[in-house]
Design an enzyme around this catalytic site. Structure first.
Site, PDB file in Angstrom:
ATOM      1  CG  ASN A  64      -3.868-109.165  35.326  1.00  0.00           C
ATOM      2  OD1 ASN A  64      -3.471-110.130  35.880  1.00  0.00           O
ATOM      3  ND2 ASN A  64      -5.206-109.037  35.300  1.00  0.00           N
TER       4      ASN A  64
ATOM      5  NE  ARG B 140      -5.149-109.262  39.531  1.00  0.00           N
ATOM      6  CZ  ARG B 140      -5.606-110.548  39.558  1.00  0.00           C
ATOM      7  NH1 ARG B 140      -5.416-111.112  38.315  1.00  0.00           N
ATOM      8  NH2 ARG B 140      -6.371-111.056  40.353  1.00  0.00           N
TER       9      ARG B 140
ATOM     10  CG  HIS C 124     -12.766-109.610  41.681  1.00  0.00           C
ATOM     11  ND1 HIS C 124     -13.468-110.559  42.030  1.00  0.00           N
ATOM     12  CD2 HIS C 124     -12.059-110.237  40.468  1.00  0.00           C
ATOM     13  CE1 HIS C 124     -13.766-111.457  41.122  1.00  0.00           C
ATOM     14  NE2 HIS C 124     -12.682-111.355  40.266  1.00  0.00           N
TER      15      HIS C 124
ATOM     16  NE  ARG D 179     -11.776-118.863  40.798  1.00  0.00           N
ATOM     17  CZ  ARG D 179     -11.320-117.655  40.810  1.00  0.00           C
ATOM     18  NH1 ARG D 179     -11.590-116.718  41.905  1.00  0.00           N
ATOM     19  NH2 ARG D 179     -10.918-116.973  39.626  1.00  0.00           N
TER      20      ARG D 179
ATOM     21  CD  GLU E  66     -10.980-106.339  37.047  1.00  0.00           C
ATOM     22  OE1 GLU E  66     -10.337-106.806  37.926  1.00  0.00           O
ATOM     23  OE2 GLU E  66     -11.594-107.206  36.075  1.00  0.00           O
TER      24      GLU E  66
HETATM   25  P1  ADP Z   1     -12.988-112.505  33.992  1.00  0.00           P
HETATM   26  O1  ADP Z   1     -12.353-111.431  33.987  1.00  0.00           O
HETATM   27  O2  ADP Z   1     -13.429-113.060  35.704  1.00  0.00           O
HETATM   28  O3  ADP Z   1     -12.429-113.716  33.242  1.00  0.00           O
HETATM   29  P2  ADP Z   1     -15.186-111.317  32.744  1.00  0.00           P
HETATM   30  O4  ADP Z   1     -15.628-110.303  33.577  1.00  0.00           O
HETATM   31  O5  ADP Z   1     -14.794-111.366  31.475  1.00  0.00           O
HETATM   32  O6  ADP Z   1     -14.531-112.654  33.342  1.00  0.00           O
HETATM   33  O7  ADP Z   1     -16.718-112.367  32.580  1.00  0.00           O
HETATM   34  C1  ADP Z   1     -16.695-113.516  31.761  1.00  0.00           C
HETATM   35  C2  ADP Z   1     -18.126-114.116  31.982  1.00  0.00           C
HETATM   36  O8  ADP Z   1     -19.082-113.301  31.321  1.00  0.00           O
HETATM   37  C3  ADP Z   1     -18.571-115.315  31.286  1.00  0.00           C
HETATM   38  O9  ADP Z   1     -19.180-116.203  32.020  1.00  0.00           O
HETATM   39  C4  ADP Z   1     -19.131-114.912  30.158  1.00  0.00           C
HETATM   40  O10 ADP Z   1     -20.203-115.839  29.428  1.00  0.00           O
HETATM   41  C5  ADP Z   1     -19.981-113.690  30.673  1.00  0.00           C
HETATM   42  N1  ADP Z   1     -20.475-112.950  29.620  1.00  0.00           N
HETATM   43  C6  ADP Z   1     -20.130-111.950  28.797  1.00  0.00           C
HETATM   44  N2  ADP Z   1     -20.868-111.528  27.970  1.00  0.00           N
HETATM   45  C7  ADP Z   1     -22.018-112.129  28.224  1.00  0.00           C
HETATM   46  C8  ADP Z   1     -23.405-111.866  27.554  1.00  0.00           C
HETATM   47  N3  ADP Z   1     -23.580-111.189  26.588  1.00  0.00           N
HETATM   48  N4  ADP Z   1     -24.393-112.603  27.919  1.00  0.00           N
HETATM   49  C9  ADP Z   1     -24.235-113.437  29.159  1.00  0.00           C
HETATM   50  N5  ADP Z   1     -22.826-113.606  29.843  1.00  0.00           N
HETATM   51  C10 ADP Z   1     -21.940-112.825  29.112  1.00  0.00           C
END
Ligand code: ADP
Length: 399
Positions: A7, A93, A182, A243, A384
């Site tokens: 990715n 991806r 997604h 965003r 994913e």
């Molecule tokens: P992406 O793949 O879009 O970069 P993720 O699916 O990894 O993002 O999600 C990231 C988000 O998940 C962040 O806003 C992070 O704060 C939140 N997050 C991860 N663990 C926790 C948790 N234990 N409590 C609250 N939010 C969480």
């Protein structure tokens, strides 16, 4: 068959190495290359069952980044394969497939050209995705490559749901419509949910809430997407980490007139400086919550906007599916932040949907609603990469 899943972002490469069989899969390693093109780059390699390995050195481009990943994979200490000959295929991806790609496909020169033709519509993602494909051609010549598009799963959207009410010629000439993103996550969750509901996929209607840093919801009927919250680009929809999600398009002219920003700066603001980051102190849900708990009113307001937007989309998608059997939470926030999911569902209590606090615990996979809830609520961790590896195996096995 050992498959490398890539990715590629503009300055990063996420990867997994998966040993795939028709009915099973075994993760061998995963990792991340970051800060490509900056003075100091990072590689973090996590082989399953072995010590993590980290490397800090300049990584000028994607080809160098991928070469370092391949070295780590075959290293005598922290490697997971003996030789690169074991890598039989690479699955990429690719963010935007436009209307060209309703399914994943083998990468050919024509496919590369189509990915390139979508640069204008997906300037943040497709160039990096193609860069990854071209880098693999250089460092693993002859190895089959498969492109798996974020947009493909959403190609089942009916025209009524993907058309913007703009002059029709813009759709005909430039392909301006809702595409959705997604896709591999929504597809994975759409496949898993019926198992927890004890029903056949064709008999299910549900709403998937992929809530991470980027967030999108989708409405699923009989295993197919009928609506999704992201649009021509991943900017449309709910409030995200950086965003804005939905805004009145006339806002752009007003801000540009007042600040002197050009359209590129404006879109950069909507993509990278808005959402949680714009309304409060951080793009990360954990930071926003911590600030709200300390009494920061702006952070609390940002959380309230986030919750309300998701509730609105769930309401709309309950209409889109004609009455949902289930609401499913997934991705970083959806999988980990039980409290945030509970707030979303509490606002829907008039529909008879109820979270069971005893079941709504971090780590619970499956149903988290009460037995008498009119709509079941589930938490299912997304994956994913696995759909990319599965498609790659399927396509390469047929050659
Ligand atoms: P992406 O793949 O879009 O970069 P993720 O699916 O990894 O993002 O999600 C990231 C988000 O998940 C962040 O806003 C992070 O704060 C939140 N997050 C991860 N663990 C926790 C948790 N234990 N409590 C609250 N939010 C969480």
């Amino acid at each position: 068959m050992v498959i490398l899943v890539l990715n590629c972002g503009s300055s990063s490469i996420k990867y997994q190495v998966i040993d795939m069989e028709a009915q099973s899969s075994k993760l061998l390693a995963k990792g991340l290359v970051e800060r490509i093109g900056l003075p100091e780059g990072d590689l973090t390699h996590k082989p399953v069952g072995k010590e993590k390995f980290e490397l800090h050195q300049p990584i000028p481009d994607h080809t160098t980044g991928i070469s370092l990943v391949l070295q780590a994979l075959t290293d005598p200490v922290h490697g997971v394969i003996r030789s690169l000959d074991e890598v039989k295929a690479v699955g990429h991806r690719v963010a935007h497939g436009g209307e060209f790609f309703p399914e994943s496909c083998l990468v050919t020169k024509q496919v590369q050209e189509k990915i390139r033709s979508l640069f204008q519509i997906a300037p943040l993602h497709n160039p990096a995705n193609l860069e990854g494909i071209l880098s693999i051609e250089k460092v693993l010549p002859g190895v089959k490559q498969v492109a798996v598009f974020d947009t493909s799963f959403h190609q089942t959207l009916p025209a009524t749901n993907f058309m913007y009410a703009l002059p029709y010629e813009y759709y005909q000439k430039y392909g301006i419509r809702k595409y959705g993103f997604h896709g591999t996550s929504h597809r994975f969750i759409a496949g898993e949910t019926p198992k927890y509901l004890g029903k056949k996929p064709e008999d299910c209607k549900f709403i998937i809430c992929h809530l991470g840093n980027g967030s999108s919801l989708s409405a699923i009927v009989g295993g197919k997407v009928v609506d999704t919250s992201m649009g021509l680009t991943p900017l449309e929809g709910v409030l995200m980490g950086t965003r804005s999600g939905d805004v009145d398009p006339a806002v752009l002219e007003y801000i540009m007139d007042n600040t002197g920003m050009d359209i590129h700066q404006m879109l950069n603001c909507l993509n990278k400086k808005s959402g949680f980051a714009g309304l409060s102190c951080s793009s990360d849900m954990r930071d926003v919550k911590a600030a709200a708990e300390k009494g920061d009113e702006q952070a609390q307001a940002a959380l309230d906007v986030w919750t309300y937007r998701i509730q609105k989309y769930i309401g709309a998608y309950n209409v889109a599916v004609g009455g949902a059997d289930a609401i499913v939470f997934t991705a970083g926030i959806g999988e980990n932040d039980c409290e945030a999911c509970e707030h979303v569902i509490n606002g829907l209590s008039f529909m008879g949907v109820k979270i069971d606090p005893a079941k709504n615990k971090r780590g619970t996979v499956g149903i988290i609603s009460t037995d008498d809830s009119t709509i079941k609520v589930l938490r299912i961790p997304t994956n994913e990469e696995l759909p990319i590896a599965r498609d790659t195996l399927e396509i390469v096995s047929k050659l």
